[in-house]
Design an enzyme around this catalytic site. Structure first.
Site, PDB file in Angstrom:
ATOM      1  N   GLY A  61     -60.264  40.114 -68.302  1.00 25.62           N
ATOM      2  CA  GLY A  61     -61.393  39.976 -69.231  1.00 25.62           C
ATOM      3  C   GLY A  61     -61.843  38.535 -69.356  1.00 25.62           C
ATOM      4  O   GLY A  61     -61.413  37.675 -68.583  1.00 25.62           O
ATOM      5  N   ASN A  62     -62.715  38.268 -70.323  1.00 29.23           N
ATOM      6  CA  ASN A  62     -63.168  36.891 -70.565  1.00 29.23           C
ATOM      7  C   ASN A  62     -63.307  36.651 -72.065  1.00 29.23           C
ATOM      8  O   ASN A  62     -63.063  37.561 -72.865  1.00 29.23           O
ATOM      9  CB  ASN A  62     -64.466  36.596 -69.796  1.00 29.23           C
ATOM     10  N   ARG A  63     -63.684  35.449 -72.455  1.00 26.92           N
ATOM     11  CA  ARG A  63     -63.648  35.044 -73.865  1.00 26.92           C
ATOM     12  C   ARG A  63     -64.896  35.399 -74.670  1.00 26.92           C
ATOM     13  O   ARG A  63     -65.037  34.982 -75.820  1.00 26.92           O
ATOM     14  CB  ARG A  63     -63.421  33.531 -73.968  1.00 26.92           C
TER      15      ARG A  63
END
Ligand code: C5P
Length: 219
Positions: free
Chosen positions: A29-31
């Site tokens: 995933g990412n932030r």
């Protein structure tokens, strides 16, 4: 709030980060928290637009008056976006779509061993690029979150993806970008104009971004 200047307009907004599963319990995933896209969707609904918000996983509640579609992967987002595209007047693509996904999803939890684990990742479709190819009357707005050479990368995405304008922000600054309430953006348009804004709340910036869309429509 502004008058209902967007009444009769239909907007598609994407928000949040996509997640790409590795196995039943893990993902890449990412932030992205979705705050920027949710603020845009909410503000557009306040201005009278019919809004569809297509969102990756976030902890944010559905904004009032917005139809929310929640999904996980880039490919799910692509399908949902393409389904709505022909019937909308503008697309604002604030989602942080994963560029790569694991080539295969293990049906069972991957067990650890003493060896290194090597992941094979393949490219995801670039949704906004595809929209740029299909675009007819729709206004297309992209985001560029960069950590360096912001203007150069933003302008090249604007051209390559056939956008009307792009909202760039430098995510290496601590008070701007992911997981904060504020952002510092620059907007680059097709005429070569650039406008820089000081640090503002994401809700205020949502208004600025929608003002740009409205000015292209001529209201
Ligand atoms: O990832 P990138 O920096 O190229 O993202 C720029 C714009 O393209 C963003 O608006 C993002 O939502 C969109 N994008 C997309 N599909 C991807 C990657 C990015 O629609 N696979």
């Amino acid at each position: 709030h502004k008058r209902k200047e967007m009444a009769g307009r239909k907007l598609l907004v994407t928000a949040g980060g996509t997640i790409e599963p590795l196995d039943p319990v893990r993902f890449i995933g990412n932030r992205s928290t979705g705050r920027m896209g949710y603020a845009i969707a909410e503000e557009a609904a306040c201005r009278g637009a019919e809004v569809v918000l297509i969102s990756g996983p976030t902890s944010l509640p559905d904004p009032c008056g917005v139809r929310v579609v929640r999904l996980e992967t880039a490919r799910e987002m692509r399908d949902a976006v393409l389904q709505s595209f022909s019937s909308v007047d503008a697309v604002i693509k604030a989602a942080a779509v994963a560029d790569y996904r694991p080539v295969e999803v293990s049906p069972h939890k991957i067990k650890k061993s003493d060896d290194d684990l090597v992941l094979h990742l393949v490219r995801n479709p670039d949704i906004l690029y595809e929209l740029g190819q299909k675009k007819k009357h729709q206004i297309l707005v992209g985001f560029a979150a960069e950590t360096c050479r912001v203007e150069e990368y933003a302008r090249s995405k604007l051209e390559r993806k056939n956008l009307d304008f792009i909202v760039a922000n430098d995510v290496s600054e601590p008070d701007a970008g992911f997981a904060v309430e504020t952002n510092r953006i620059r907007i680059f348009d097709r005429n070569g104009h650039a406008t820089a804004y000081p640090l503002k709340s994401k809700r205020e910036l949502a208004g600025i971004i929608l003002d740009h869309v409205a000015s292209i429509w001529g209201n």
